[in-house]
Design an enzyme around this catalytic site. Structure first.
Site, PDB file in Angstrom:
ATOM      1  N   SER A 136       0.994  -1.362   0.439  1.00  0.00           N
ATOM      2  CA  SER A 136      -0.061  -0.404   0.122  1.00  0.00           C
ATOM      3  C   SER A 136       0.937   0.976   0.028  1.00  0.00           C
ATOM      4  O   SER A 136       2.262   1.281   0.566  1.00  0.00           O
ATOM      5  CB  SER A 136      -0.917   0.233   0.877  1.00  0.00           C
ATOM      6  OG  SER A 136      -1.653   1.244   1.699  1.00  0.00           O
ATOM      7  N   TYR A 149      -0.647  -0.626  10.197  1.00  0.00           N
ATOM      8  CA  TYR A 149      -1.274  -1.129   8.896  1.00  0.00           C
ATOM      9  C   TYR A 149       0.686  -0.392   8.144  1.00  0.00           C
ATOM     10  O   TYR A 149       0.305  -1.362   7.239  1.00  0.00           O
ATOM     11  CB  TYR A 149      -2.482  -0.788   8.559  1.00  0.00           C
ATOM     12  CG  TYR A 149      -2.654  -0.797   7.184  1.00  0.00           C
ATOM     13  CD1 TYR A 149      -3.415  -2.326   7.005  1.00  0.00           C
ATOM     14  CD2 TYR A 149      -2.668  -0.007   6.800  1.00  0.00           C
ATOM     15  CE1 TYR A 149      -3.374  -1.759   5.601  1.00  0.00           C
ATOM     16  CE2 TYR A 149      -2.667   0.011   5.105  1.00  0.00           C
ATOM     17  CZ  TYR A 149      -3.039  -1.074   4.438  1.00  0.00           C
ATOM     18  OH  TYR A 149      -4.077  -1.356   2.499  1.00  0.00           O
TER      19      TYR A 149
END
Length: 245
Positions: A136, A149
C-alpha cells in the site's frame, strides 16, 4: 499469438474472493493461468468458474502446510505467488490493543513471509518464479490508515527489495502499492463524504482506483515479459504520491 499472456503458469493467489484479490484471480484466468485461490471464507457467488479454491486462514501454520501440499500435489511446482491477504483496524495509535496490532502483523506480514518461505522450492522448480506482494502507499507515506497498518506495508516493501537480491536470478520479487481502491476494505472510508472529498483532492486523476487497475500490473509482473524486473515497488495511485502540496 500474443506473448502477453499467462498460459501455462501455475499461480497461487491469497485473499482471492474479494476486491483486489478477486480482480487478480479474474485477470489471471482470463490470461490463461491455472489458479488456486485462497480465502478464509469463500462465498460461492464470488468464485471464478475457471479457478480452483481452498478455504482457510493463512495465519494458521497447519493450513499453510496443507496449502503448499495441495500446490505440490496438483502441479509439483509454482510459477507465481501473489500475497494479497491483508486487513486493517483504523484508529488512533493510543486506542489500539496489543492484540489488535499483533493481529495486523500476523495477517499482513508474518503469514506472507512464512508462505513465501515455504513456497521457495516450488518456485525454484519452475525456473522463473515470480512473487508479487500487495502492499500500500501507506507503507511509504502517511495516509491516516493507522501506524500499525503502515508499518506492516512498509515492511512488505522492504522485504521485497531484500529478497529480490537474495533469490535472483531464479525467482523475482516485486511489490504493488495501491492508493485508495474501491473495495469492501475501503468502503467504510470512501462512504464518508468528507474523507472521500479529501482523497479525491489529493489525487491528480480525481477518482479512486478500481480493482482491475491493480490486477493488470500484477499480471504483468507475473509474465515472462517482465523477466528483468525485480525488487521494485510499483505504485498504483492516480498520481497521488507525485503531487506534493
Amino acid at each position: 499469438m500474443s506473448h502477453w499472456n499467462l498460459k501455462g503458469k501455475k499461480a497461487l493467489i491469497t485473499g482471492g474472493t474479494k476486491g483486489i484479490g478477486k480482480a487478480i484471480v479474474d485477470e489471471f484466468v482470463d490470461l490463461g493461468a491455472d489458479v488456486l485461490a485462497v480465502a478464509r471464507r469463500i462465498d460461492p457467488g464470488a468464485k471464478n468458474s475457471r479457478a480452483e479454491y481452498l478455504e482457510g486462514d493463512v495465519t494458521d501454520p497447519t493450513f499453510r502446510q496443507q496449502l503448499l501440499y495441495e500446490v505440490n500435489s496438483r502441479w509439483g511446482l509454482l510459477h507465481v505467488l501473489v500475497n494479497n491477504v491483508g486487513t486493517n483496524v483504523r484508529k488512533k495509535f493510543v486506542e489500539y490493543t496489543e492484540e489488535e496490532y499483533r493481529q495486523l502483523f500476523e495477517t499482513n506480514l508474518f503469514a506472507m513471509m512464512a508462505l513465501t518461505q515455504g513456497a521457495a522450492e516450488l518456485l525454484r522448480k519452475s525456473g522463473n518464479g515470480s512473487v508479487i506482494n500487495i502492499a500500500s502507499v501507506a507503507g511509504s507515506i502517511d495516509v491516516q490508515s493507522g501506524p500499525p497498518y503502515g508499518m506492516t506495508k512498509a515492511s512488505i516493501i522492504q522485504f521485497g527489495r531484500h529478497l529480490a537480491a537474495e533469490w535472483a536470478p531464479t525467482i523475482r520479487i516485486n511489490t504493488v502499492s495501491p492508493w485508495y481502491i474501491q473495495t469492501p476494505l475501503t468502503d467504510p472510508v470512501l462512504s464518508q463524504p468528507g474523507r472521500l472529498e479529501k482523497i479525491l483532492a489529493r489525487t491528480p486523476m480525481g477518482r479512486v482506483g478500481q480493482p482491475h487497475e491493480v490486477a493488470g500490473i500484477t499480471a504483468f509482473l507475473a509474465m515472462d515479459q517482465s523477466s528483468y524486473i525485480t525488487g521494485q515497488n510499483i505504485i498504483v495511485d492516480g498520481g497521488m504520491t507525485s503531487k506534493g502540496l
